[in-house]
Design an enzyme around this catalytic site. Structure first.
Site, PDB file in Angstrom:
ATOM      1  N   ASN A 178     -72.270 -53.308 -31.672  1.00  0.00           N
ATOM      2  CA  ASN A 178     -73.271 -53.935 -30.794  1.00  0.00           C
ATOM      3  C   ASN A 178     -74.325 -52.911 -30.412  1.00  0.00           C
ATOM      4  O   ASN A 178     -74.262 -51.759 -30.843  1.00  0.00           O
ATOM      5  CB  ASN A 178     -72.593 -54.537 -29.563  1.00  0.00           C
ATOM      6  CG  ASN A 178     -71.845 -53.472 -28.780  1.00  0.00           C
ATOM      7  OD1 ASN A 178     -72.440 -52.580 -28.220  1.00  0.00           O
ATOM      8  ND2 ASN A 178     -70.514 -53.555 -28.784  1.00  0.00           N
ATOM      9  N   ASP A 208     -64.924 -57.406 -28.963  1.00  0.00           N
ATOM     10  CA  ASP A 208     -63.843 -58.350 -28.644  1.00  0.00           C
ATOM     11  C   ASP A 208     -62.985 -58.634 -29.868  1.00  0.00           C
ATOM     12  O   ASP A 208     -61.817 -58.978 -29.741  1.00  0.00           O
ATOM     13  CB  ASP A 208     -64.435 -59.655 -28.110  1.00  0.00           C
ATOM     14  CG  ASP A 208     -64.996 -59.480 -26.706  1.00  0.00           C
ATOM     15  OD1 ASP A 208     -64.376 -58.739 -25.921  1.00  0.00           O
ATOM     16  OD2 ASP A 208     -66.060 -60.055 -26.408  1.00  0.00           O
ATOM     17  N   ASP A 210     -57.705 -56.447 -24.501  1.00  0.00           N
ATOM     18  CA  ASP A 210     -58.659 -56.154 -23.430  1.00  0.00           C
ATOM     19  C   ASP A 210     -58.224 -54.890 -22.680  1.00  0.00           C
ATOM     20  O   ASP A 210     -57.167 -54.880 -22.037  1.00  0.00           O
ATOM     21  CB  ASP A 210     -58.719 -57.344 -22.469  1.00  0.00           C
ATOM     22  CG  ASP A 210     -59.902 -57.224 -21.559  1.00  0.00           C
ATOM     23  OD1 ASP A 210     -60.990 -57.628 -21.983  1.00  0.00           O
ATOM     24  OD2 ASP A 210     -59.753 -56.679 -20.449  1.00  0.00           O
ATOM     25  N   ILE A 211     -59.033 -53.857 -22.772  1.00  0.00           N
ATOM     26  CA  ILE A 211     -58.629 -52.554 -22.204  1.00  0.00           C
ATOM     27  C   ILE A 211     -58.590 -52.618 -20.676  1.00  0.00           C
ATOM     28  O   ILE A 211     -57.599 -52.259 -20.038  1.00  0.00           O
ATOM     29  CB  ILE A 211     -59.597 -51.434 -22.650  1.00  0.00           C
ATOM     30  CG1 ILE A 211     -59.672 -51.374 -24.178  1.00  0.00           C
ATOM     31  CG2 ILE A 211     -59.178 -50.090 -22.059  1.00  0.00           C
ATOM     32  CD1 ILE A 211     -60.767 -50.474 -24.733  1.00  0.00           C
ATOM     33  N   VAL A 212     -59.690 -53.096 -20.112  1.00  0.00           N
ATOM     34  CA  VAL A 212     -59.788 -53.085 -18.651  1.00  0.00           C
ATOM     35  C   VAL A 212     -58.724 -54.006 -18.031  1.00  0.00           C
ATOM     36  O   VAL A 212     -58.104 -53.665 -17.014  1.00  0.00           O
ATOM     37  CB  VAL A 212     -61.245 -53.431 -18.226  1.00  0.00           C
ATOM     38  CG1 VAL A 212     -61.530 -54.904 -18.273  1.00  0.00           C
ATOM     39  CG2 VAL A 212     -61.608 -52.875 -16.883  1.00  0.00           C
ATOM     40  N   PHE A 215     -67.757 -53.781 -16.168  1.00  0.00           N
ATOM     41  CA  PHE A 215     -69.147 -54.218 -16.312  1.00  0.00           C
ATOM     42  C   PHE A 215     -69.117 -55.564 -17.033  1.00  0.00           C
ATOM     43  O   PHE A 215     -68.163 -55.855 -17.767  1.00  0.00           O
ATOM     44  CB  PHE A 215     -69.955 -53.205 -17.135  1.00  0.00           C
ATOM     45  CG  PHE A 215     -70.635 -52.143 -16.292  1.00  0.00           C
ATOM     46  CD1 PHE A 215     -69.894 -51.281 -15.514  1.00  0.00           C
ATOM     47  CD2 PHE A 215     -72.022 -52.016 -16.296  1.00  0.00           C
ATOM     48  CE1 PHE A 215     -70.509 -50.298 -14.740  1.00  0.00           C
ATOM     49  CE2 PHE A 215     -72.655 -51.044 -15.529  1.00  0.00           C
ATOM     50  CZ  PHE A 215     -71.900 -50.188 -14.746  1.00  0.00           C
ATOM     51  N   LYS A 235     -64.912 -63.458 -14.435  1.00  0.00           N
ATOM     52  CA  LYS A 235     -64.364 -62.343 -15.235  1.00  0.00           C
ATOM     53  C   LYS A 235     -63.626 -61.351 -14.335  1.00  0.00           C
ATOM     54  O   LYS A 235     -62.562 -60.855 -14.671  1.00  0.00           O
ATOM     55  CB  LYS A 235     -65.536 -61.653 -15.947  1.00  0.00           C
ATOM     56  CG  LYS A 235     -65.178 -61.008 -17.246  1.00  0.00           C
ATOM     57  CD  LYS A 235     -66.412 -60.547 -18.005  1.00  0.00           C
ATOM     58  CE  LYS A 235     -66.876 -61.516 -19.066  1.00  0.00           C
ATOM     59  NZ  LYS A 235     -68.017 -61.045 -19.842  1.00  0.00           N
ATOM     60  N   LYS A 288     -59.683 -60.690 -14.973  1.00  0.00           N
ATOM     61  CA  LYS A 288     -59.219 -59.375 -15.430  1.00  0.00           C
ATOM     62  C   LYS A 288     -58.652 -58.522 -14.283  1.00  0.00           C
ATOM     63  O   LYS A 288     -58.369 -57.347 -14.460  1.00  0.00           O
ATOM     64  CB  LYS A 288     -60.366 -58.629 -16.117  1.00  0.00           C
ATOM     65  CG  LYS A 288     -60.912 -59.342 -17.370  1.00  0.00           C
ATOM     66  CD  LYS A 288     -61.780 -58.411 -18.201  1.00  0.00           C
ATOM     67  CE  LYS A 288     -62.416 -59.126 -19.382  1.00  0.00           C
ATOM     68  NZ  LYS A 288     -62.922 -58.206 -20.404  1.00  0.00           N
TER      69      LYS A 288
HETATM   70  O1  PMT Z   1     -74.985 -48.594 -23.323  1.00  0.00           O
HETATM   71  P1  PMT Z   1     -76.336 -49.061 -22.796  1.00  0.00           P
HETATM   72  O2  PMT Z   1     -77.342 -49.262 -23.924  1.00  0.00           O
HETATM   73  O3  PMT Z   1     -76.845 -48.202 -21.699  1.00  0.00           O
HETATM   74  O4  PMT Z   1     -76.132 -50.530 -22.188  1.00  0.00           O
HETATM   75  C1  PMT Z   1     -75.343 -50.726 -21.046  1.00  0.00           C
HETATM   76  C2  PMT Z   1     -74.442 -51.980 -21.174  1.00  0.00           C
HETATM   77  C3  PMT Z   1     -75.314 -53.225 -21.284  1.00  0.00           C
HETATM   78  C4  PMT Z   1     -73.530 -51.855 -22.396  1.00  0.00           C
HETATM   79  C5  PMT Z   1     -73.554 -52.011 -19.869  1.00  0.00           C
HETATM   80  O5  PMT Z   1     -74.381 -52.084 -18.751  1.00  0.00           O
HETATM   81  C6  PMT Z   1     -72.592 -53.169 -19.884  1.00  0.00           C
HETATM   82  O6  PMT Z   1     -72.899 -54.285 -19.510  1.00  0.00           O
HETATM   83  N1  PMT Z   1     -71.327 -52.893 -20.336  1.00  0.00           N
HETATM   84  C7  PMT Z   1     -70.279 -53.939 -20.530  1.00  0.00           C
HETATM   85  C8  PMT Z   1     -70.552 -54.668 -21.794  1.00  0.00           C
HETATM   86  C9  PMT Z   1     -69.460 -55.656 -22.135  1.00  0.00           C
HETATM   87  O7  PMT Z   1     -68.761 -55.464 -23.064  1.00  0.00           O
HETATM   88  O8  PMT Z   1     -69.327 -56.661 -21.307  1.00  0.00           O
HETATM   89  P2  PMT Z   1     -68.180 -57.800 -21.468  1.00  0.00           P
HETATM   90  O9  PMT Z   1     -68.607 -58.826 -20.502  1.00  0.00           O
HETATM   91  O10 PMT Z   1     -68.019 -58.198 -22.885  1.00  0.00           O
HETATM   92  O11 PMT Z   1     -66.847 -57.088 -20.998  1.00  0.00           O
HETATM   93  C10 PMT Z   1     -66.398 -57.111 -19.648  1.00  0.00           C
HETATM   94  C11 PMT Z   1     -65.628 -55.851 -19.330  1.00  0.00           C
HETATM   95  O12 PMT Z   1     -64.445 -55.804 -20.128  1.00  0.00           O
HETATM   96  C12 PMT Z   1     -66.371 -54.578 -19.600  1.00  0.00           C
HETATM   97  O13 PMT Z   1     -66.068 -53.685 -18.552  1.00  0.00           O
HETATM   98  C13 PMT Z   1     -65.789 -54.082 -20.916  1.00  0.00           C
HETATM   99  O14 PMT Z   1     -65.824 -52.660 -20.984  1.00  0.00           O
HETATM  100  C14 PMT Z   1     -64.375 -54.586 -20.827  1.00  0.00           C
HETATM  101  N2  PMT Z   1     -63.716 -54.884 -22.117  1.00  0.00           N
HETATM  102  C15 PMT Z   1     -64.224 -55.795 -22.991  1.00  0.00           C
HETATM  103  C16 PMT Z   1     -63.540 -56.058 -24.171  1.00  0.00           C
HETATM  104  C17 PMT Z   1     -62.338 -55.387 -24.455  1.00  0.00           C
HETATM  105  N3  PMT Z   1     -61.672 -55.583 -25.569  1.00  0.00           N
HETATM  106  N4  PMT Z   1     -61.869 -54.490 -23.580  1.00  0.00           N
HETATM  107  C18 PMT Z   1     -62.517 -54.230 -22.410  1.00  0.00           C
HETATM  108  O15 PMT Z   1     -62.056 -53.409 -21.622  1.00  0.00           O
END
Ligand code: PMT
Length: 407
Positions: free
Chosen positions: A212, A281, A311-313, A328, A342, A346
């Site tokens: 991404n 994902d 999902d790590i978090v 985030f 979310k 989580k």
């Molecule tokens: O890196 P930059 O260019 O500065 O951009 C910043 C950003 C847009 C990447 C950042 O601000 C941001 O939004 N990061 C989270 C992106 C994301 O994956 O969002 P999500 O809604 O898909 O995931 C939610 C949370 O679960 C996140 O904390 C993510 O780290 C975590 N996650 C997601 C999938 C997974 N398999 N394991 C996780 O831990």
């Protein structure tokens, strides 16, 4: 290094050189770094930059005159000299450097330089011949011997058309150097913070992968801000083109699985876990050892089966004992609603949502605009540089973490 929690107070002296036109940008950069700024102009500086422009960006009315009865009544010049955590003079002309080196105090700025006990920084800006002149070099040596820190000057093309040393260091660099030297509030002193940043890559074959647009900038800015706030920081980074901030332990990973292993190994030792990374994902069901050939593919195109990454978090938040967990969320619609869901799903203590449908923020841009959602409310941070977002989030998260520790 100061350890109290008030904003760093900086007296910004501006003397009369062409680089004074950069003073509003310098004020903005200092504020991004969390400083409170009082601009002080010499008489000649007012010919290059207006008080109105400075007033618009600074926290305080610019000061110009030792004999301004109204300004002196609100904060006299000795009080102002005591108020400052640092005095920064940018640009510092050859004339101002000479007057400082000789202890002359014939206007407000030079008087403040003598009256302050705070560290003094000068960012010289002048024609290359004036900079190289023996008198200027003598004066600069004298200032250094008096404990003044000299920033730059930079080399390059000058306003007068000549090349060489004499350009004022860039405002962003000056602001970073000075605020780092005088310290930022140490709200995370004694804590261990684990941060993830950047994208992950999920390989289909040795040369192709799913990923991404994450640049890692927001996560790196967060790690840096946490370090500046006194934390011991470990940064688990996906593949990004960013230098490691000094004083931070960096662990490079490529895939979501590697990121999970690196985080799981370190989470037990962390007080706060902040998951900024854009973790994939899904990954290809099969990773081929050899590069897929066009001929291997079906005539109506290729189908790639995907399987979900863990999902790590969610995994970290679901196991006790656990760190304070902040995720985030990158959303393109119904951002707040999806992020609230979310956070609950989580089991995160807080979540920071950015609306990545706006190309000016979020992925791969230098700015961001976010809302921090936690158990007790929501805090909206409007568009600003990612470093500033990080610094503001640190203040909020440190306060939430302190309250959680008491509960
Ligand atoms: O890196 P930059 O260019 O500065 O951009 C910043 C950003 C847009 C990447 C950042 O601000 C941001 O939004 N990061 C989270 C992106 C994301 O994956 O969002 P999500 O809604 O898909 O995931 C939610 C949370 O679960 C996140 O904390 C993510 O780290 C975590 N996650 C997601 C999938 C997974 N398999 N394991 C996780 O831990």
């Amino acid at each position: 290094m100061q350890t109290d929690n008030h904003a760093r107070r900086i007296l910004l002296g501006i003397s009369g050189g062409i680089a004074a036109y950069k003073a509003p940008s310098l004020v903005r950069n200092l504020r991004v770094e969390g400083a409170e700024v009082v601009p002080v102009l010499t008489r000649n500086a007012s010919k290059f930059v207006t008080e109105t422009a400075l007033q618009a960006v600074a926290d305080h009315r610019p000061r110009t005159d030792l004999w301004d009865a109204e300004a002196e009544a609100s904060m006299g010049h000795i009080e102002l000299a005591r108020w400052a955590d640092a005095v920064l003079i940018a640009p510092a002309t050859a004339d101002l450097v000479a007057r400082m080196a000789h202890g002359i105090a014939d206007d407000l700025l030079t008087t403040l330089c003598l009256a302050t006990a705070a560290p003094v920084f000068v960012a010289p800006a002048m024609n290359v011949k004036m900079w190289e002149h023996a008198a200027t070099q003598r004066n600069i040596d004298r200032l250094r011997a008096d404990g003044v820190t000299v920033l730059g000057p930079d080399d390059g093309e000058q306003a007068c058309g000549e090349f060489g040393p004499g350009r004022m260091m860039e405002p962003e660099e000056i602001a970073e150097t000075v605020t780092a030297a005088v310290g930022t509030p140490r709200v995370l002193a004694g804590t261990r913070v684990l941060v993830t940043a950047g994208p992950t890559r999920e390989f289909l074959d040795p040369v192709r992968f799913i990923s991404n647009r994450s640049s890692g900038r927001q996560g790196f800015a967060f790690a840096e801000a946490a370090r500046n706030a006194g934390a011991d920081v470990t940064l688990v980074a996906g593949p990004v083109h960013l230098a490691t901030p000094t004083g931070i332990e960096r662990v490079d990973v490529v895939s979501a699985q590697e990121m999970k292993d690196a985080v799981t190994e370190r989470a037990a030792g962390a007080d706060i876990f902040v998951s900024v990374a854009a973790v994939a994902d899904y990954r290809p069901h099969t990773t081929h050892d050899q590069k897929l050939k066009k001929s291997d593919q079906e005539s109506d195109g290729i189908r790639v089966a995907l399987k979900e990454n863990e999902d790590i978090v969610g995994a970290i938040a679901g196991v006790e004992p656990r760190p304070f967990v902040v995720g985030f969320a990158a959303e393109t619609q119904n951002a707040l609603q999806y992020a609230r869901e979310k956070r609950a799903r989580k089991r995160m203590d807080a979540i920071v949502v950015n609306d990545v449908s706006d190309a000016a923020i979020g992925f791969d841009s230098s700015d961001n605009a976010v809302t921090l959602i936690h158990g007790g409310g929501e805090v909206e941070l409007s568009k600003m540089p990612k470093r500033a977002i990080a610094r503001r989030l640190i203040a909020e998260i440190a306060a939430l973490y302190a309250v959680a520790g008491q509960g």
